[in-house]
Scaffold this motif. Sequence first.
Motif, PDB file in Angstrom:
ATOM      1  N   UNK A 173      11.184  29.866  35.320  1.00  0.00           N
ATOM      2  CA  UNK A 173       9.802  29.626  34.947  1.00  0.00           C
ATOM      3  C   UNK A 173       9.168  28.347  35.470  1.00  0.00           C
ATOM      4  N   UNK A 174       9.893  27.450  36.114  1.00  0.00           N
ATOM      5  CA  UNK A 174       9.257  26.256  36.668  1.00  0.00           C
ATOM      6  C   UNK A 174       9.437  26.135  38.182  1.00  0.00           C
ATOM      7  N   UNK A 175       9.866  27.193  38.815  1.00  0.00           N
ATOM      8  CA  UNK A 175      10.109  27.134  40.248  1.00  0.00           C
ATOM      9  C   UNK A 175       9.657  28.432  40.890  1.00  0.00           C
ATOM     10  N   UNK A 176       9.137  28.347  42.115  1.00  0.00           N
ATOM     11  CA  UNK A 176       8.728  29.546  42.835  1.00  0.00           C
ATOM     12  C   UNK A 176       8.955  29.365  44.332  1.00  0.00           C
ATOM     13  N   UNK A 177       9.015  30.478  45.029  1.00  0.00           N
ATOM     14  CA  UNK A 177       9.099  30.460  46.486  1.00  0.00           C
ATOM     15  C   UNK A 177       8.192  31.573  47.004  1.00  0.00           C
ATOM     16  N   UNK A 178       7.252  31.206  47.863  1.00  0.00           N
ATOM     17  CA  UNK A 178       6.310  32.162  48.435  1.00  0.00           C
ATOM     18  C   UNK A 178       6.552  32.325  49.922  1.00  0.00           C
ATOM     19  N   UNK A 179       6.249  33.523  50.416  1.00  0.00           N
ATOM     20  CA  UNK A 179       6.135  33.770  51.849  1.00  0.00           C
ATOM     21  C   UNK A 179       4.647  33.994  52.102  1.00  0.00           C
ATOM     22  N   UNK A 180       4.104  33.240  53.030  1.00  0.00           N
ATOM     23  CA  UNK A 180       2.700  33.387  53.412  1.00  0.00           C
ATOM     24  C   UNK A 180       2.685  33.716  54.899  1.00  0.00           C
ATOM     25  N   UNK A 181       1.976  34.792  55.265  1.00  0.00           N
ATOM     26  CA  UNK A 181       2.004  35.278  56.647  1.00  0.00           C
ATOM     27  C   UNK A 181       0.581  35.431  57.165  1.00  0.00           C
ATOM     28  N   UNK A 182       0.398  35.049  58.434  1.00  0.00           N
ATOM     29  CA  UNK A 182      -0.873  35.239  59.117  1.00  0.00           C
ATOM     30  C   UNK A 182      -0.609  35.870  60.478  1.00  0.00           C
ATOM     31  N   UNK A 183      -1.415  36.860  60.817  1.00  0.00           N
ATOM     32  CA  UNK A 183      -1.314  37.533  62.117  1.00  0.00           C
ATOM     33  C   UNK A 183      -2.621  37.302  62.845  1.00  0.00           C
ATOM     34  N   UNK A 184      -2.528  36.879  64.103  1.00  0.00           N
ATOM     35  CA  UNK A 184      -3.715  36.580  64.883  1.00  0.00           C
ATOM     36  C   UNK A 184      -3.454  36.839  66.362  1.00  0.00           C
ATOM     37  N   UNK A 185      -4.524  36.945  67.113  1.00  0.00           N
ATOM     38  CA  UNK A 185      -4.385  37.140  68.560  1.00  0.00           C
ATOM     39  C   UNK A 185      -3.811  35.899  69.230  1.00  0.00           C
ATOM     40  N   UNK A 186      -4.112  34.733  68.654  1.00  0.00           N
ATOM     41  CA  UNK A 186      -3.634  33.471  69.231  1.00  0.00           C
ATOM     42  C   UNK A 186      -2.871  32.669  68.181  1.00  0.00           C
ATOM     43  N   UNK A 187      -1.851  31.969  68.643  1.00  0.00           N
ATOM     44  CA  UNK A 187      -1.024  31.158  67.748  1.00  0.00           C
ATOM     45  C   UNK A 187      -1.847  30.077  67.065  1.00  0.00           C
ATOM     46  N   UNK A 188      -2.785  29.510  67.799  1.00  0.00           N
ATOM     47  CA  UNK A 188      -3.603  28.417  67.262  1.00  0.00           C
ATOM     48  C   UNK A 188      -4.399  28.867  66.025  1.00  0.00           C
ATOM     49  N   UNK A 189      -4.937  30.077  66.068  1.00  0.00           N
ATOM     50  CA  UNK A 189      -5.703  30.584  64.936  1.00  0.00           C
ATOM     51  C   UNK A 189      -4.805  30.858  63.730  1.00  0.00           C
ATOM     52  N   UNK A 190      -3.637  31.443  63.967  1.00  0.00           N
ATOM     53  CA  UNK A 190      -2.696  31.698  62.867  1.00  0.00           C
ATOM     54  C   UNK A 190      -2.247  30.381  62.240  1.00  0.00           C
ATOM     55  N   UNK A 191      -1.972  29.380  63.074  1.00  0.00           N
ATOM     56  CA  UNK A 191      -1.557  28.074  62.565  1.00  0.00           C
ATOM     57  C   UNK A 191      -2.661  27.433  61.726  1.00  0.00           C
ATOM     58  N   UNK A 192      -3.900  27.592  62.156  1.00  0.00           N
ATOM     59  CA  UNK A 192      -5.045  27.045  61.421  1.00  0.00           C
ATOM     60  C   UNK A 192      -5.152  27.677  60.030  1.00  0.00           C
ATOM     61  N   UNK A 193      -4.977  28.998  59.937  1.00  0.00           N
ATOM     62  CA  UNK A 193      -5.025  29.689  58.652  1.00  0.00           C
ATOM     63  C   UNK A 193      -3.902  29.218  57.730  1.00  0.00           C
ATOM     64  N   UNK A 194      -2.710  29.058  58.280  1.00  0.00           N
ATOM     65  CA  UNK A 194      -1.574  28.625  57.460  1.00  0.00           C
ATOM     66  C   UNK A 194      -1.737  27.174  57.004  1.00  0.00           C
ATOM     67  N   UNK A 195      -2.307  26.335  57.853  1.00  0.00           N
ATOM     68  CA  UNK A 195      -2.592  24.951  57.443  1.00  0.00           C
ATOM     69  C   UNK A 195      -3.598  24.924  56.296  1.00  0.00           C
ATOM     70  N   UNK A 196      -4.613  25.797  56.370  1.00  0.00           N
ATOM     71  CA  UNK A 196      -5.593  25.887  55.286  1.00  0.00           C
ATOM     72  C   UNK A 196      -4.917  26.340  53.992  1.00  0.00           C
TER      73      UNK A 196
END
Length: 93
Positions: free
Chosen positions: A49-72
């Motif tokens: 109850x006090x710990x979690x682990x998430x997977x967050x995934x972004x798919x994009x045409x360019x790596x730069x855009x996916x990285x930007x979404x994950x940074x946000x």
Amino acid sequence: MSIGSLIIEAMIYNAQSLKQKRSVTKSVAARLKQRLNVSIAEINYQDVWQRTEWAIVSVSAEKKQAEKELQKAISILETYNDLEITKITWEWL
């Protein structure tokens, strides 16, 4: 096409039960899905109850855009006072 993923471990200090933890995790997931082009799932520590682990995934045409979404996504997670990010792992496919 570029697929970026984050594995994020976090502590939820104010959670005193699984119900309170679920409230925070659902709020986080809803907020990220509404604001960003990402998918999120809790992948570990469902019974802790006090710990979690998430997977967050972004798919994009360019790596730069996916990285930007994950940074946000990381920036949004950092705005939550109830949780502290303890580990971030980046992966690219």
